[in-house]
Enzyme design. Sequence first.
Site, mmCIF file in Angstrom:
data_model
loop_
_atom_site.group_PDB
_atom_site.id
_atom_site.type_symbol
_atom_site.label_atom_id
_atom_site.label_comp_id
_atom_site.label_asym_id
_atom_site.label_seq_id
_atom_site.Cartn_x
_atom_site.Cartn_y
_atom_site.Cartn_z
ATOM 1 N N THR A 253 0.834 -1.212 0.000
ATOM 2 C CA THR A 253 0.000 0.000 0.000
ATOM 3 C C THR A 253 0.864 1.255 0.000
ATOM 4 O OG1 THR A 253 -0.105 -0.024 2.424
ATOM 5 C CG2 THR A 253 -1.881 -1.165 1.229
ATOM 6 N N LEU A 256 -0.343 4.887 0.938
ATOM 7 C CA LEU A 256 -1.684 4.739 1.484
ATOM 8 C C LEU A 256 -1.582 4.011 2.815
ATOM 9 C CD1 LEU A 256 -3.589 3.521 -1.706
ATOM 10 C CD2 LEU A 256 -3.696 5.812 -0.710
ATOM 11 N N HIS A 328 10.457 3.072 17.968
ATOM 12 C CA HIS A 328 9.753 1.828 17.643
ATOM 13 C C HIS A 328 9.840 0.844 18.792
ATOM 14 C CE1 HIS A 328 12.897 -1.223 16.446
ATOM 15 N NE2 HIS A 328 13.647 -0.161 16.223
ATOM 16 N N ASP A 338 18.280 -2.338 20.660
ATOM 17 C CA ASP A 338 17.432 -2.002 19.523
ATOM 18 C C ASP A 338 16.137 -2.781 19.623
ATOM 19 O OD1 ASP A 338 16.267 -1.442 17.113
ATOM 20 O OD2 ASP A 338 17.758 -2.453 15.891
ATOM 21 N N GLU A 376 8.666 -1.733 12.851
ATOM 22 C CA GLU A 376 9.759 -0.940 12.277
ATOM 23 C C GLU A 376 10.797 -1.819 11.616
ATOM 24 O OE1 GLU A 376 13.807 0.994 12.320
ATOM 25 O OE2 GLU A 376 13.079 -0.870 13.240
ATOM 26 N N GLU A 377 11.070 -2.961 12.229
ATOM 27 C CA GLU A 377 12.150 -3.805 11.730
ATOM 28 C C GLU A 377 11.860 -4.355 10.330
ATOM 29 O OE1 GLU A 377 14.882 -3.780 12.924
ATOM 30 O OE2 GLU A 377 14.895 -3.689 15.106
ATOM 31 N N GLU A 385 3.084 4.306 8.191
ATOM 32 C CA GLU A 385 1.626 4.210 8.097
ATOM 33 C C GLU A 385 0.950 5.327 8.875
ATOM 34 O OE1 GLU A 385 0.331 1.994 5.885
ATOM 35 O OE2 GLU A 385 2.480 1.767 5.573
ATOM 36 N N GLU A 388 0.698 8.266 6.771
ATOM 37 C CA GLU A 388 -0.249 8.062 5.677
ATOM 38 C C GLU A 388 -1.697 8.063 6.158
ATOM 39 O OE1 GLU A 388 2.828 5.385 2.953
ATOM 40 O OE2 GLU A 388 1.281 4.404 4.152
#
Length: 645
Positions: A253, A256, A328, A338, A376-377, A385, A388
Amino acid sequence: TMLKKVLLGSLGAALVLTAGILLGHFGIQRGSTAPDWVMDVTQDVDEALIQKFIAEVDNIAIQENLRELTKVPHMATSPGDEQTVQYMLKRWQDPDTGLDQAWREEYKVYLSFPDPNTPNKVTVGESWEKAYSSDQEDPEVVQPYAAYAPAGHPKGRLVYANQGKPSDYFLLNQTLNLTGTVAITRYGGEGRAGKAINAAPYGVIGVLVYTDPWDINDGKMSDNNETYPFSWYMPPSGVERGSFNTHYGDMLTPYLAAKDDTYRIPEKNITGIPPIPTQPIGFEDAYALICDVKLDIYNREELKNSANVMGVIRGSVEPDRYVIYGNHRDSWVHGAIDPSSGTSVMLEVTRVLGRMVKQGKWRPRRSIIFGSWGAEEFGLIGSTEYTEVNNLNQSNDIYKIPVYITCCHKVFHTNATLRASSSPSAQSVILKASKQVKTPGSDSTSVYDNWIRYFNRTSPAYGVIPNVGFLTGAGSDYAAFIHFLGITSMDISYTYDRTKTRARIYPAYHTAYDTFDYASKFIDPGFTSHQTVARTAGNVLMRLADSLLLPFNCSDYAETLEGYLSKAMELYTDGLASHMISIGGSQHVIWASSKAGQATFPGLADAYTRAASTGLDSDWKEAHRQLSILVQAIQGAAHTLGDAI
């Protein structure tokens, strides 16, 4: 220079005049008292409250945040990930220290996983990591794999292809027929997916990627006394997982939001992922591989629900304008550094600020939105997103976001210093905040002083100052905000003294050894570096949210752009000229400076580097196209300014 003075002078005069009219109106009426709204509107940053915030940030609270966040592996959409969603909601909805509001936002996104019942294999065996503690024995530890690499069973002669750059395969192809071979490459020098994308045109049928101990371990290879569990270095079986794609956001997407009813492109139309089976391995396996090799890859793609956790502190004067602070939440395994070091810092920032709000001692001028991004990874999916779904790239809402802050996951202890990258105009606020926070273990040395000692640059305007880096890559969740929307962004971390090691990143990166034990023993014993990051990031956040005028410096932006042009002229003029391409038309008065810079225009830089590496006429044409885009953008901006004046 005159243009700069006119613009800044006019803006300053208008704001002073407005404030003067408001204050003067009430001041000239004898015995009258200005209403509360006037005091609110004209309130600037309260330095005493910033000092209160700094004093209340607790390193032990950060330690316990990290302990909780790393109890179980929490790869995106896993049961452990849902546990962290609930934990974030619990913290941000706490009646005493929580935010004004917190909620979850769901997206249905395209992810890639190994088959848990049919493990990926290389000739030497399955790519499992040796267990040194119960953390590695957790059944939820995902086996090492290359996310988005296709399934397949290639078998062929093994060839060493260095870092898998276009130039590496081009050079190999001069003396070897690469058709039907399997390439083994080392991390670095080229993006993960690029190592396979670059190989396929030469007939390579599979790619292995390993972490070279020279690049990550300063050459140390033995887990008897040199690597983890005895030090921070990666053990021989350690494997760096990762998302092997070149784009970010949900791949089905693009541009979007990935909701249930969103149109999705066909999977066959996805670009930027490996066209051939690919697998990461440990350096002990890389050392053992010779002759023919076979890969058995069983990766599969799925649509899965992934959640962002969002929270907000509403602003008192400009509630519809907001600063966003995010990090994240998902990890490949336990993810202590991380991403959980950054999340543990963010939770401490929200605890202190949330309590100040609940006690009625503070409320920001502008709203602050906090984001705990999911997936995120797999390619910065949650944060992308978010931009968007809120239609930020299609509406005037982008003008309501002055800045996006991410607290990066690289937090280190020994000989450490702050490392920050930001949009040029926001550099000054980071530097100011760093002067008010003490470096770990010192009552007299500021973060600023330590930073300038280990990592500095010479500015034409200010002399020697701490070096604030450039956000030219897509290394973290700031990418969609700055690269898609042009929103001022910054990435703040505390990192190791790079003169002491060749490690390109902390050695347990994306392995099963990035655990609470690893972080507390080898990265930041006592969690004082985490505390320093929280104090600095929170200081920056309060200044951005509370300042009467946003603390941005346009002259810093101009200096950076001049440096970009100078670097482009230095790097590319001769090479472009040899292909009858002139860079001279970008010498507009705003940009034409010979002062040195540390980076340059990314589109031109990427295209030129590729063309110089491959020598292909089509790539030189792309470099010419990128130069034309750049020149016309500069000329268009200059023309717009000229018309306005």
